[in-house]
Design a protein around this motif. Sequence first.
Motif, short mmCIF file in Angstrom:
data_model
loop_
_atom_site.label_atom_id
_atom_site.label_comp_id
_atom_site.label_asym_id
_atom_site.label_seq_id
_atom_site.Cartn_x
_atom_site.Cartn_y
_atom_site.Cartn_z
N GLU A 103 0.90 -1.24 0.09
CA GLU A 103 -0.09 -0.27 0.20
C GLU A 103 0.74 1.10 0.23
N SER A 104 2.23 1.13 0.50
CA SER A 104 2.95 2.46 0.46
C SER A 104 3.51 2.65 -1.08
N LEU A 105 3.49 1.68 -1.98
CA LEU A 105 4.02 1.80 -3.30
C LEU A 105 2.93 2.79 -4.10
N TRP A 106 1.68 2.46 -3.79
CA TRP A 106 0.56 3.47 -4.51
C TRP A 106 0.21 4.34 -3.77
N ALA A 107 0.75 4.54 -2.44
CA ALA A 107 0.37 5.57 -1.42
C ALA A 107 0.65 7.02 -2.30
N PRO A 108 1.75 7.20 -3.32
CA PRO A 108 1.87 8.68 -3.81
C PRO A 108 0.72 8.90 -4.92
N ILE A 109 0.10 7.89 -5.42
CA ILE A 109 -1.16 8.16 -6.33
C ILE A 109 -2.14 8.71 -5.31
N SER A 110 -2.30 8.06 -4.11
CA SER A 110 -3.35 8.49 -3.23
C SER A 110 -3.11 10.21 -2.79
N PHE A 111 -1.61 10.47 -2.50
CA PHE A 111 -1.49 11.80 -2.14
C PHE A 111 -1.53 12.70 -3.47
N THR A 112 -1.23 12.18 -4.52
CA THR A 112 -1.39 13.16 -5.60
C THR A 112 -2.86 13.36 -5.67
N LYS A 113 -3.83 12.45 -5.79
CA LYS A 113 -5.01 12.57 -5.82
C LYS A 113 -5.84 13.45 -4.71
N THR A 114 -5.18 13.39 -3.40
CA THR A 114 -5.55 14.16 -2.48
C THR A 114 -5.42 15.65 -2.61
N TYR A 115 -4.12 15.83 -3.08
CA TYR A 115 -3.47 17.11 -3.13
C TYR A 115 -4.34 17.91 -4.51
N LEU A 116 -4.83 17.13 -5.59
CA LEU A 116 -5.72 17.78 -6.41
C LEU A 116 -6.98 18.11 -6.07
N MET A 117 -7.51 17.01 -5.16
CA MET A 117 -8.89 17.18 -4.98
C MET A 117 -9.07 18.47 -3.89
N GLU A 118 -7.93 18.67 -3.24
CA GLU A 118 -7.87 19.61 -2.09
C GLU A 118 -7.86 20.97 -2.89
N HIS A 119 -7.40 20.94 -3.84
CA HIS A 119 -7.36 22.36 -4.93
C HIS A 119 -8.51 22.39 -5.86
N GLY A 120 -9.58 21.62 -5.67
CA GLY A 120 -10.58 21.89 -6.51
C GLY A 120 -10.87 20.90 -7.88
N GLU A 121 -9.71 20.21 -8.10
CA GLU A 121 -9.77 19.21 -9.29
C GLU A 121 -10.74 18.12 -9.08
N ALA A 122 -11.07 17.57 -10.10
CA ALA A 122 -12.08 16.25 -10.09
C ALA A 122 -11.35 14.98 -9.56
N GLU A 123 -12.18 14.23 -9.03
CA GLU A 123 -11.70 12.94 -8.62
C GLU A 123 -10.53 12.28 -9.28
N ASP A 124 -10.74 12.12 -10.68
CA ASP A 124 -9.85 11.40 -11.66
C ASP A 124 -8.90 12.38 -12.20
N ALA A 125 -8.64 13.49 -11.76
CA ALA A 125 -7.51 14.54 -12.39
C ALA A 125 -6.33 14.08 -12.28
N TRP A 126 -5.96 13.01 -11.11
CA TRP A 126 -4.68 12.27 -10.81
C TRP A 126 -4.38 11.45 -12.07
#
Length: 654
Positions: A338-361
């Motif tokens: 789960e730590s291998l794909w955590a950067p995907i989660s963090f990228t998605k979190t960052y984008l969503m916190e900045h108003g981007e769509a859920e699949d913007a990652w």
Amino acid sequence: MRPLFPKRAVVTAGMPYGNKELHFGHIGGVFVHADTYARFLRDRIGEDNVIFVSGTDCYGSPILESYRKLEKNDSIIIQDYVRSNHIKQKEALDDYEISLDLFAASALDKAADVHNEVSATIFKKLYKKGALKKLKNSQFYDPEFKVLLNGRQVVGKCPIQGCSSDKAYADECSLGHQYMPSDLIDPVSTLSGLKPEVTDVTNWYFDLEAYLELLKERNDYLRLNTNHRKYLINTIEEFLKKPCIYVKKDYAEIVTTLQDQLPSFEIDEQSNKSSLTLVFHTLTQREAAQELLSSHGVQYRTGKTLVPFRLTGNIEWGVPVPQVDSDDTPLTFWVWPESLWAPISFTKTYLMEHGEAEDAWKDWWNSKDSMVYQFIGEDNIYFYGIAEMGVFMALQDYDSKITPDDGQLQLPHLIANNHILFLDKKASSSSDIKPPMAKELLSYYTPEQLRIHFLSLGLSTKSVSFMPKPYIPGADPKAADTVLKEGNLLTNVFNRLVRSCFYTVQKYYDSKIPEGAITPSILEEGKNAILDFERGMYNHEFHSLTYLLDTYIRNANKYWVNSMKQAESTGNDELRKQVLIDSFHSVRVTMTLLHSIAPTGCEMIQAYLHADKEIWNWDYIFEPLTFFLDSNVPMEYLEPKVDFFKKHESQFFI
């Protein structure tokens, strides 16, 4: 030809465990390199086109074990324990000017919700793809405490032939070698100090062995077509060998008598001369051979190869695994996958916190216009270079490819550093030699002094020792501190050049650069430095960048001293003007190249110049300094003894 950079980039740095503060190895071995590259990319391709993420790894047996020891004397819950360390880690990163867009935590706040969702989606997709299998495997059990033991709760010796690890745990050693728990040599429970029993448990595994040929193909492709570090490729290659067993030649006669009962194998005559090397076609064959040899008292060690990559475990503190079978028992993810794909989660979190769509990652991870750069330590090459690549290939919608189609999950570019040693020895929080904490070092050095020194060590080619004089027992007070060598380039040589330029222009020319053309040889030298720096950054050769800067800055300073001395002694104002024009150009080139390494000092120069922020933009990299200045606005007045690159206060008494 100039190197091509992606249109967008994600930069990640290895995730520190949530049971500790950051020590010097976290900063000097990974984060400074990742931050330097992220800062460079922001200047090179635009800050809106770069996302730099990392986070605290909240789960796993190291955290549980540390928490178990703490819990005896404190009533703190594990979430608060992890959060307190996460906050300390973030403070240390800020102190070193690590410019993360998001430093999250896999078990805390919005990032935890996103990470749980991403983890479930990935698991279900792997299951649907047929890339998972449920296996019974051995797990250690402490009969005194009557509990199953996980990860760091068991220590022993690594079973991999030739391994030099100082400590091995339940199914991996401190150097990242993977093996089945039953292969661990001389296991001891950290709870009771007794030899643990072995029991069978059922877990989900990723069928990594099924991706062996693709991983070999990809490694060959990387070697011939990319600028991946050669030692990274060689390390990966070591794990892509057929399963083998090393048997001491003392047991050769027994092996001969068992030859007809053993699964089909070959003897590698070119291998270790002190042992027989039995090479098998599959891991299942090797396991059968191990069982037979053990039953006849034959001592052996196993070789590096691909083993099924465990995805789940039975630790309650972990990311929940979705139940896909009717007979599933509740499980959590093992921390490594789960730590291998955590950067995907963090990228998605960052984008969503900045108003981007859920699949913007997906624009960042699934596009051929983008590149993901993962900075890691050498101990983690197996996980990122093999397990992650296998999992990510399995997550492609159709047939797995080593060069995924646009719209499919792309395979990251790995930048792996060798060990950064401490006083010539390997230090870690779990070893006998404890490393200094990152914040401690700031009692003796400035962040910029340490940043440029860590980059200069050349960890891309070999393990190098960090030798801070304040930590060397019995150090000669008169001896130079090697950590300050590169920092002196900033605080002494370049600082002196910049100050001299400012003091001269405000003394003679009302704080405005005189009109005139830059000397062609000075212009050419600057252009060559820019192109060489860009190429070195593209290849992640950070130590070469410090050498390049050293040469360029010292040449510029030498030109200033010799030419200005001549101008002053002769009263030649035209020569003085020309030297000032040329030297300000050298300052402009240096500050732009140095911006990713020593940002505070460089941005202070920009502020005193009253230069436009586009001075950092590589679209204008060959423009002269006057391009970024308003000719009607004088530079900021520089008071005497103002430093752009400051020494640490403790160094004024050396």
